[in-house]
Scaffold this motif. Structure first.
Motif, PDB file in Angstrom:
ATOM      1  N   SER A   1      52.573  43.910  -3.648  1.00  0.00           N
ATOM      2  CA  SER A   1      52.320  43.822  -2.210  1.00  0.00           C
ATOM      3  C   SER A   1      51.686  45.102  -1.692  1.00  0.00           C
ATOM      4  O   SER A   1      50.710  45.070  -0.926  1.00  0.00           O
ATOM      5  CB  SER A   1      53.625  43.529  -1.471  1.00  0.00           C
ATOM      6  N   LEU A   2      52.220  46.240  -2.114  1.00  0.00           N
ATOM      7  CA  LEU A   2      51.642  47.520  -1.702  1.00  0.00           C
ATOM      8  C   LEU A   2      50.247  47.679  -2.302  1.00  0.00           C
ATOM      9  O   LEU A   2      49.311  48.116  -1.616  1.00  0.00           O
ATOM     10  CB  LEU A   2      52.544  48.675  -2.134  1.00  0.00           C
ATOM     11  N   MET A   3      50.096  47.310  -3.552  1.00  0.00           N
ATOM     12  CA  MET A   3      48.797  47.432  -4.217  1.00  0.00           C
ATOM     13  C   MET A   3      47.741  46.583  -3.510  1.00  0.00           C
ATOM     14  O   MET A   3      46.601  47.019  -3.315  1.00  0.00           O
ATOM     15  CB  MET A   3      48.922  46.994  -5.670  1.00  0.00           C
ATOM     16  N   SER A   4      48.116  45.375  -3.130  1.00  0.00           N
ATOM     17  CA  SER A   4      47.185  44.488  -2.429  1.00  0.00           C
ATOM     18  C   SER A   4      46.750  45.083  -1.097  1.00  0.00           C
ATOM     19  O   SER A   4      45.581  44.985  -0.710  1.00  0.00           O
ATOM     20  CB  SER A   4      47.838  43.122  -2.223  1.00  0.00           C
ATOM     21  N   HIS A   5      47.699  45.704  -0.404  1.00  0.00           N
ATOM     22  CA  HIS A   5      47.393  46.322   0.886  1.00  0.00           C
ATOM     23  C   HIS A   5      46.414  47.485   0.702  1.00  0.00           C
ATOM     24  O   HIS A   5      45.429  47.623   1.445  1.00  0.00           O
ATOM     25  CB  HIS A   5      48.686  46.808   1.542  1.00  0.00           C
ATOM     26  N   LEU A   6      46.664  48.309  -0.297  1.00  0.00           N
ATOM     27  CA  LEU A   6      45.769  49.434  -0.571  1.00  0.00           C
ATOM     28  C   LEU A   6      44.382  48.941  -0.980  1.00  0.00           C
ATOM     29  O   LEU A   6      43.365  49.552  -0.621  1.00  0.00           O
ATOM     30  CB  LEU A   6      46.363  50.322  -1.660  1.00  0.00           C
ATOM     31  N   ARG A   7      44.351  47.844  -1.717  1.00  0.00           N
ATOM     32  CA  ARG A   7      43.060  47.288  -2.122  1.00  0.00           C
ATOM     33  C   ARG A   7      42.241  46.860  -0.905  1.00  0.00           C
ATOM     34  O   ARG A   7      41.024  47.067  -0.861  1.00  0.00           O
ATOM     35  CB  ARG A   7      43.264  46.107  -3.066  1.00  0.00           C
ATOM     36  N   LYS A   8      42.886  46.276   0.085  1.00  0.00           N
ATOM     37  CA  LYS A   8      42.184  45.862   1.298  1.00  0.00           C
ATOM     38  C   LYS A   8      41.604  47.067   2.038  1.00  0.00           C
ATOM     39  O   LYS A   8      40.493  47.000   2.571  1.00  0.00           O
ATOM     40  CB  LYS A   8      43.130  45.082   2.215  1.00  0.00           C
ATOM     41  N   ILE A   9      42.361  48.159   2.070  1.00  0.00           N
ATOM     42  CA  ILE A   9      41.840  49.377   2.708  1.00  0.00           C
ATOM     43  C   ILE A   9      40.658  49.918   1.914  1.00  0.00           C
ATOM     44  O   ILE A   9      39.638  50.326   2.484  1.00  0.00           O
ATOM     45  CB  ILE A   9      42.960  50.437   2.831  1.00  0.00           C
ATOM     46  N   ASP A  10      40.780  49.908   0.588  1.00  0.00           N
ATOM     47  CA  ASP A  10      39.689  50.356  -0.275  1.00  0.00           C
ATOM     48  C   ASP A  10      38.433  49.511  -0.035  1.00  0.00           C
ATOM     49  O   ASP A  10      37.324  50.051   0.081  1.00  0.00           O
ATOM     50  CB  ASP A  10      40.125  50.257  -1.734  1.00  0.00           C
TER      51      ASP A  10
ATOM     52  N   LEU B   1      55.733  50.523   1.468  1.00  0.00           N
ATOM     53  CA  LEU B   1      56.167  51.645   0.639  1.00  0.00           C
ATOM     54  C   LEU B   1      57.686  51.701   0.585  1.00  0.00           C
ATOM     55  O   LEU B   1      58.276  51.832  -0.498  1.00  0.00           O
ATOM     56  CB  LEU B   1      55.621  52.965   1.194  1.00  0.00           C
ATOM     57  N   LYS B   2      58.339  51.599   1.716  1.00  0.00           N
ATOM     58  CA  LYS B   2      59.796  51.705   1.747  1.00  0.00           C
ATOM     59  C   LYS B   2      60.455  50.585   0.953  1.00  0.00           C
ATOM     60  O   LYS B   2      61.467  50.802   0.280  1.00  0.00           O
ATOM     61  CB  LYS B   2      60.297  51.717   3.191  1.00  0.00           C
ATOM     62  N   LEU B   3      59.885  49.384   1.025  1.00  0.00           N
ATOM     63  CA  LEU B   3      60.431  48.278   0.248  1.00  0.00           C
ATOM     64  C   LEU B   3      60.298  48.540  -1.248  1.00  0.00           C
ATOM     65  O   LEU B   3      61.206  48.250  -2.031  1.00  0.00           O
ATOM     66  CB  LEU B   3      59.727  46.970   0.617  1.00  0.00           C
ATOM     67  N   MET B   4      59.178  49.103  -1.659  1.00  0.00           N
ATOM     68  CA  MET B   4      58.991  49.408  -3.069  1.00  0.00           C
ATOM     69  C   MET B   4      59.949  50.496  -3.529  1.00  0.00           C
ATOM     70  O   MET B   4      60.510  50.430  -4.634  1.00  0.00           O
ATOM     71  CB  MET B   4      57.554  49.835  -3.338  1.00  0.00           C
ATOM     72  N   LEU B   5      60.184  51.496  -2.679  1.00  0.00           N
ATOM     73  CA  LEU B   5      61.089  52.574  -3.048  1.00  0.00           C
ATOM     74  C   LEU B   5      62.537  52.093  -3.085  1.00  0.00           C
ATOM     75  O   LEU B   5      63.349  52.622  -3.841  1.00  0.00           O
ATOM     76  CB  LEU B   5      60.960  53.746  -2.067  1.00  0.00           C
ATOM     77  N   LEU B   6      62.843  51.107  -2.262  1.00  0.00           N
ATOM     78  CA  LEU B   6      64.208  50.590  -2.226  1.00  0.00           C
ATOM     79  C   LEU B   6      64.579  49.966  -3.560  1.00  0.00           C
ATOM     80  O   LEU B   6      65.655  50.177  -4.094  1.00  0.00           O
ATOM     81  CB  LEU B   6      64.346  49.555  -1.099  1.00  0.00           C
TER      82      LEU B   6
END
Length: 265
Positions: free
Chosen positions: A140-149, A126-131
Motif C-alpha cells: 500500500s505504501l509502495m503503491s502510494h509512492l509510485r503514484k507520486i513518482d 507509513l504508520k500502518l506499516m511500522l505497526l
C-alpha cells in the motif's frame, strides 16, 4: 526554551515571526521530529529567505516545559506561531494565518486538488506499516509512492506543482524523510531505486536550506517512533527495536544524500 538565531541580514522593519517547535526527545534542545513543526518551519524559512519576514525558531522540551511556556500556553503542544504578540495554536489556524497574514505567505499556498489528493494519507500508510510489517501494508505504501513518482515524471518539474516550492512540498518532504529513516530502521523498508523521479525530487529538496535547516536528526526520527504507543507492544517484526535510548550517546546524523545505486539523471 532554546532559541535558534533569527535569520540575519534582514531590515528591522520586516516583521518577526516566532515559531515554537517541539524539541528533541533525546536531548531536549535540538529540533524534534514533529512533522507539523518541520512543515511550518519550512514554510516560514522560505519567506525569511525572500526577506518578507524575520524568523525566530524556539524549541521547547515538552517533557520539561519551562514555566513561561506553561504560563502562556498551558498544555498546548507546538507548533505554535507567534506574530506580533498574537499566538496561533492550531495547525489549521497556523496555515490560514501564514496564508492570509504573513507577508508573502499567500504565494506558498497554491490550489491544486490533484496534488492535495496525491499526498493525502501517505503518513498514515507509513504508520500502518511500522505497526506491523506485512506484504499488504508495504504494498500500500509502495503503491502510494509510485503514484507520486509517476506524477513527478509527468510533471517534469523540480517540485510538486512547478519549479517553485509551495506548501505541498513542505508537507510531503518531511514525510518522505520519515519514511526513509524510520522505514529502514524498523522494518528494513527502502524507497525503490526505480522511482527515479521521486529520488530526483528528494535530491533537489536535500539541496535546499529550508529543508536541511529544519530537518531533525535521524536519531530523533527513530526515537519519535519508539515513543509511539505501538512501540509498547512486542512484535516479531520489530526486530530492531531497542527500548534503551542508545541514541542519546550518538552523534546526531542526517540522511540527506541519495543512495549510490540510484540514478537520477
Amino acid at each position: 526554551m532554546a532559541d535558534d538565531d533569527s535569520m540575519n541580514g534582514i531590515h528591522d522593519e520586516v516583521p518577526e515571526i516566532e515559531l515554537i517547535i517541539k524539541a528533541s526527545t533525546i536531548d531536549g534542545r535540538r529540533k524534534g521530529a514533529c512533522l507539523f513543526c518541520q512543515e511550518y518551519f519550512m514554510d516560514l524559512y522560505l519567506l525569511a529567505e525572500l526577506k518578507t519576514i524575520r524568523l525566530k525558531v524556539t524549541t521547547v522540551d515538552m517533557q520539561k516545559p519551562p514555566p513561561d511556556f506553561r504560563t502562556n500556553f498551558e498544555a498546548t503542544p507546538p507548533p505554535i506561531l507567534v506574530d506580533n504578540g498574537l499566538a496561533v495554536l492550531e495547525n489549521e489556524k497556523i496555515e490560514r494565518h501564514i496564508m492570509k497574514n504573513v507577508p508573502g505567505g499567500h504565494n506558498l499556498f497554491v490550489q491544486d486538488k490533484e496534488v492535495a489528493t496525491l499526498i493525502e494519507n501517505l503518513y498514515s500508510k507509513l504508520k500502518l506499516m511500522l505497526l506491523k510489517k506485512d506484504d499488504t501494508k508495504t504494498s500500500s505504501l509502495m503503491s502510494h509512492l509510485r503514484k507520486i513518482d509517476e506524477h513527478l515524471e509527468r510533471k517534469d518539474t523540480r517540485f510538486l506543482t512547478g519549479d517553485t516550492m509551495c506548501c505541498f512540498d513542505c508537507e510531503l518532504m518531511p514525510r518522505l524523510q520519515h519514511i526513509r529513516v524510520a522505514g529502514k530502521y524498523f522494518v528494513d523498508f527502502e524507497i525503490p531505486a526505480e522511482f527515479k523521479s521521486l529520488w530526483r525530487y528528494m535530491y533537489h529538496m536535500y539541496q535546499l536550506d529550508a529543508f536541511t535547516q529544519s530537518c531533525p536528526a535521524d536519531q530523533d526520527i527513530i526515537n519519535h517512533y519508539k515513543l509511539q504507543q505501538f512501540c509498547i507492544f512486542i512484535d516479531p517484526y520489530w526486530k530492531n527495536v531497542k527500548m534503551k535510548k542508545h541514541e542519546e550517546l550518538e552523534t546526531p546524523t542526517f540522511t540527506t544524500s541519495i543512495p549510490v545505486n540510484v540514478d537520477i539523471n
